[in-house]
Write a protein that holds these residues in place. Structure first.
Motif, PDB file in Angstrom:
ATOM      1  N   ALA A 285      77.335  16.745  25.804  1.00 59.17           N
ATOM      2  CA  ALA A 285      77.117  17.518  24.576  1.00 59.17           C
ATOM      3  C   ALA A 285      78.436  17.745  23.838  1.00 59.17           C
ATOM      4  O   ALA A 285      78.494  17.642  22.606  1.00 59.17           O
TER       5      ALA A 285
ATOM      6  N   THR B 148      75.432  13.355  15.847  1.00 61.07           N
ATOM      7  CA  THR B 148      75.413  14.142  17.082  1.00 61.07           C
ATOM      8  C   THR B 148      74.030  14.100  17.721  1.00 61.07           C
ATOM      9  O   THR B 148      73.897  13.906  18.935  1.00 61.07           O
ATOM     10  N   HIS B 149      72.996  14.285  16.906  1.00 57.15           N
ATOM     11  CA  HIS B 149      71.624  14.242  17.404  1.00 57.15           C
ATOM     12  C   HIS B 149      71.322  12.904  18.066  1.00 57.15           C
ATOM     13  O   HIS B 149      70.767  12.854  19.170  1.00 57.15           O
TER      14      HIS B 149
ATOM     15  N   ILE C 234      73.115  12.552  21.508  1.00 57.21           N
ATOM     16  CA  ILE C 234      72.541  13.384  22.574  1.00 57.21           C
ATOM     17  C   ILE C 234      71.182  12.853  23.003  1.00 57.21           C
ATOM     18  O   ILE C 234      70.879  12.801  24.202  1.00 57.21           O
TER      19      ILE C 234
ATOM     20  N   ALA D 277      68.668  18.034  22.231  1.00 56.16           N
ATOM     21  CA  ALA D 277      69.224  17.885  20.879  1.00 56.16           C
ATOM     22  C   ALA D 277      68.440  18.710  19.868  1.00 56.16           C
ATOM     23  O   ALA D 277      68.140  18.256  18.782  1.00 56.16           O
TER      24      ALA D 277
ATOM     25  N   ILE E 240      71.506  21.897  16.548  1.00 51.30           N
ATOM     26  CA  ILE E 240      72.802  21.325  16.169  1.00 51.30           C
ATOM     27  C   ILE E 240      73.139  21.827  14.774  1.00 51.30           C
ATOM     28  O   ILE E 240      72.332  21.689  13.853  1.00 51.30           O
TER      29      ILE E 240
ATOM     30  N   VAL F  61      76.706  22.601  19.197  1.00 55.11           N
ATOM     31  CA  VAL F  61      75.475  22.195  19.878  1.00 55.11           C
ATOM     32  C   VAL F  61      75.100  23.295  20.863  1.00 55.11           C
ATOM     33  O   VAL F  61      75.914  23.678  21.704  1.00 55.11           O
TER      34      VAL F  61
ATOM     35  N   THR G 141      72.382  23.897  23.738  1.00 52.98           N
ATOM     36  CA  THR G 141      71.482  23.052  24.522  1.00 52.98           C
ATOM     37  C   THR G 141      71.116  23.759  25.823  1.00 52.98           C
ATOM     38  O   THR G 141      71.820  24.683  26.246  1.00 52.98           O
TER      39      THR G 141
END
Length: 144
Positions: free
Chosen positions: A52, A77-78, A81, A90, A93, A110, A112
């Motif tokens: 992450a 980023t999504h 992950i 995910a 974010i 993030v 998570t």
């Protein structure tokens, strides 16, 4: 004499260790199993955290490029992950512009789940943030 013999026989039976090896093995094996599973669980939690954090930093670097937006960094980023950990990790974010160490920067955060028992854990139990300096053209920060 028979009383002494019966007392000695009873003492021998009490001091006899027949069967104790099995009980000791079961106790030690249970302890080692719990210890091994705990180390594996710690490794899994660290894997999720490091993945992450790396995805957040990569998303921040991607969003900080001159021709990209915060939404581009969030999407990057999504995608990272989801590819590495799965869709359940995910969900939350965010990306924003922040001053960081005296420079304009992008921060991608993030939140998570933190796995505590296998992959089951606290929802939003882990929060990591990646930062990257904003790339500028001619000294002007473009925030799109």
């Amino acid at each position: 004499m028979t009383v002494v013999r019966s007392v000695r026989a009873r003492m021998r039976r009490l001091a006899d260790e027949d069967g104790s090896a099995i009980a000791e093995f079961v106790m030690v094996a249970a302890l080692l199993t719990v210890l091994t599973l705990s180390v594996i669980q710690l490794g899994l939690a660290l894997l999720v955290r490091n993945t992450a954090l790396d995805a957040a930093a990569e998303g921040a670097r991607f969003a900080a490029l001159a021709d990209n937006t915060l939404a581009d960094g969030q999407a990057r980023t999504h995608d990272l992950i989801v590819t590495a950990l799965g869709n359940g990790y995910a969900r939350n974010i965010t990306a924003r512009y922040v001053p960081y160490l005296g420079q304009d920067a992008v921060a991608v955060t993030v939140r998570t789940p933190l796995p505590l028992l296998g992959l089951i854990g606290l929802d939003s139990g882990l929060e990591v943030t990646g930062h990257a300096a904003v790339e500028t053209l001619d000294g002007v920060v473009t925030r799109g």
